[in-house]
Motif scaffolding. Structure first.
Motif, mmCIF file in Angstrom:
data_model
loop_
_atom_site.group_PDB
_atom_site.id
_atom_site.type_symbol
_atom_site.label_atom_id
_atom_site.label_comp_id
_atom_site.label_asym_id
_atom_site.label_seq_id
_atom_site.Cartn_x
_atom_site.Cartn_y
_atom_site.Cartn_z
ATOM 1 N N GLN A 111 0.347 -1.153 0.261
ATOM 2 C CA GLN A 111 -0.358 0.279 0.467
ATOM 3 C C GLN A 111 0.900 1.229 -0.182
ATOM 4 N N LEU A 112 2.037 1.517 0.492
ATOM 5 C CA LEU A 112 2.727 2.215 0.396
ATOM 6 C C LEU A 112 3.618 2.031 -1.241
ATOM 7 N N LEU A 113 3.263 1.580 -2.060
ATOM 8 C CA LEU A 113 3.672 2.319 -3.509
ATOM 9 C C LEU A 113 1.921 2.555 -4.513
ATOM 10 N N GLN A 114 1.033 2.611 -3.773
ATOM 11 C CA GLN A 114 -0.344 3.396 -3.721
ATOM 12 C C GLN A 114 -0.142 4.406 -3.738
ATOM 13 N N PRO A 115 -1.535 5.555 -4.441
ATOM 14 C CA PRO A 115 -1.263 6.760 -4.056
ATOM 15 C C PRO A 115 -1.163 7.314 -2.752
ATOM 16 N N GLY A 117 0.466 5.853 -0.613
ATOM 17 C CA GLY A 117 1.493 5.583 0.224
ATOM 18 C C GLY A 117 2.420 7.305 0.820
ATOM 19 N N ARG A 118 2.646 7.695 0.689
ATOM 20 C CA ARG A 118 3.498 8.799 0.763
ATOM 21 C C ARG A 118 2.927 9.522 2.106
ATOM 22 N N GLU A 119 1.766 9.658 2.088
ATOM 23 C CA GLU A 119 1.077 9.909 3.346
ATOM 24 C C GLU A 119 1.254 8.634 4.263
ATOM 25 N N LEU A 120 0.630 8.012 4.105
ATOM 26 C CA LEU A 120 0.410 6.746 4.810
ATOM 27 C C LEU A 120 2.386 6.606 6.160
ATOM 28 N N TYR A 121 3.951 6.284 4.701
ATOM 29 C CA TYR A 121 5.067 6.842 5.592
ATOM 30 C C TYR A 121 5.377 7.761 6.237
ATOM 31 N N ASP A 122 4.920 8.951 5.891
ATOM 32 C CA ASP A 122 4.988 10.641 7.000
ATOM 33 C C ASP A 122 4.077 9.829 7.785
ATOM 34 N N THR A 123 3.309 9.906 7.820
ATOM 35 C CA THR A 123 2.194 9.089 9.495
ATOM 36 C C THR A 123 2.982 8.197 10.453
#
Length: 290
Positions: A111-115, A117-123
């Motif tokens: 799911q990190l590679l989906q749209p 994903g960056r928000e998930l990683y930053d969270t």
């Protein structure tokens, strides 16, 4: 015992192909956790998806442990990723009755590679900054997932399957690569959900198609003088790049047997022909047991 981590899926679910005991009760779980702590085990592995595992651990009391939990797949239609992650982690900490997770892993790292994903990683990184989580990482099924993920992100901890049949983490070069990068490596499925510990007459019929492999396994055990428990544990513990070996148990007796088998300094060198790259065997998610 410092490299053993206690897997607790069985504390919240009736889990594992070889599980004959069913879900671990709070009383039995308390005995297991207390004994593990007394011999130097300091890490617990759980997940939101493991039924009532987190509640069970919270009842037992695990504030002195390094607790690892995992986020489930983001539900479709989730618009505010940060809120969803925060709620999940707050829920986990509340159920576990602790103030910080040692590590928070993603159960579905693709799911990190989906749209979103960056928000998930930053969270995830925000949770580290806030002190709610010490390390962030991913739980994978295959090292084939790692190139794309490490191409865009960095992680503190990786959990991956590794056992005598499935050595892909090592053969791919990723085991040494992760170690050299300073990433903490935890391996699971070292008994392949208990399949490697089962007697041949109790193994489900689904696995008969690999009959030659089982014969090879039995012959090697016979010739090496090892029992299946010693062979499985000795193999993974002989890899210094592995920081923690996650073992799940469904009884106090089973934990005692596992920990007793780790005390022997065994040289375990299984033949290459015991390696298997067939996902239908090495990935339990693909097993068709009914």
């Amino acid at each position: 015992m410092g490299r053993i981590a206690l897997g607790t899926a069985q504390f919240g679910l009736s889990y594992g192909v070889a599980n004959r005991q069913g879900q671990v009760t709070v009383e039995e779980g308390s005995k297991i956790v207390s004994y593990a702590a007394s011999v130097g085990v300091d890490t617990l592995d759980t997940a939101i998806a493991y039924g009532s595992s987190e509640e069970c651990l919270g009842q037992i009391g695990v504030k002195d442990w390094r607790v690892i939990s995992k986020l489930p797949e983001i539900p479709s239609g989730t618009t505010n990723i940060q809120n969803w992650v925060q709620e999940c982690v707050d829920g986990s900490l509340g159920r576990l009755k602790i103030s910080q997770l040692y590590a928070l892993l993603l159960h579905r790292p693709q799911q990190l590679l989906q749209p979103q994903g960056r928000e998930l990683y930053d969270t995830l990184n925000l949770l580290k900054t806030e002190g709610l989580v010490n390390k962030i990482g991913i739980s994978i099924y295959s090292p084939k997932e790692l190139p794309a993920l490490f191409g865009q992100f960095s992680f503190d901890l990786i959990q991956a399957p590794f056992n005598i049949l499935d050595r892909s983490l090592e053969e791919s070069g990723w085991l040494s690569h992760l170690h050299n990068m300073g990433v903490e490596v935890h391996v699971r499925s070292i008994f392949l959900q208990g399949l490697l510990l089962m007697e041949s007459d109790t193994r489900p019929s689904y696995f008969q198609r690999w009959y030659p492999l089982w014969m090879e396994w039995q012959n090697w055990l016979l010739n090496s003088g090892l029992n299946p428990l010693q062979a499985c544990l000795g193999f993974v513990l002989s890899h210094p790049s592995i920081d923690r070996v996650v073992v799940g148990v469904d009884s106090f007796k089973q934990l005692q047997e596992i920990l007793a088998a780790t005390t022997a300094e065994l040289s375990v060198n299984p033949p290459d022909k015991l390696c298997c790259n067939d996902p239908d065997l090495i990935n339990p998610a693909l097993w068709r047991l009914r």
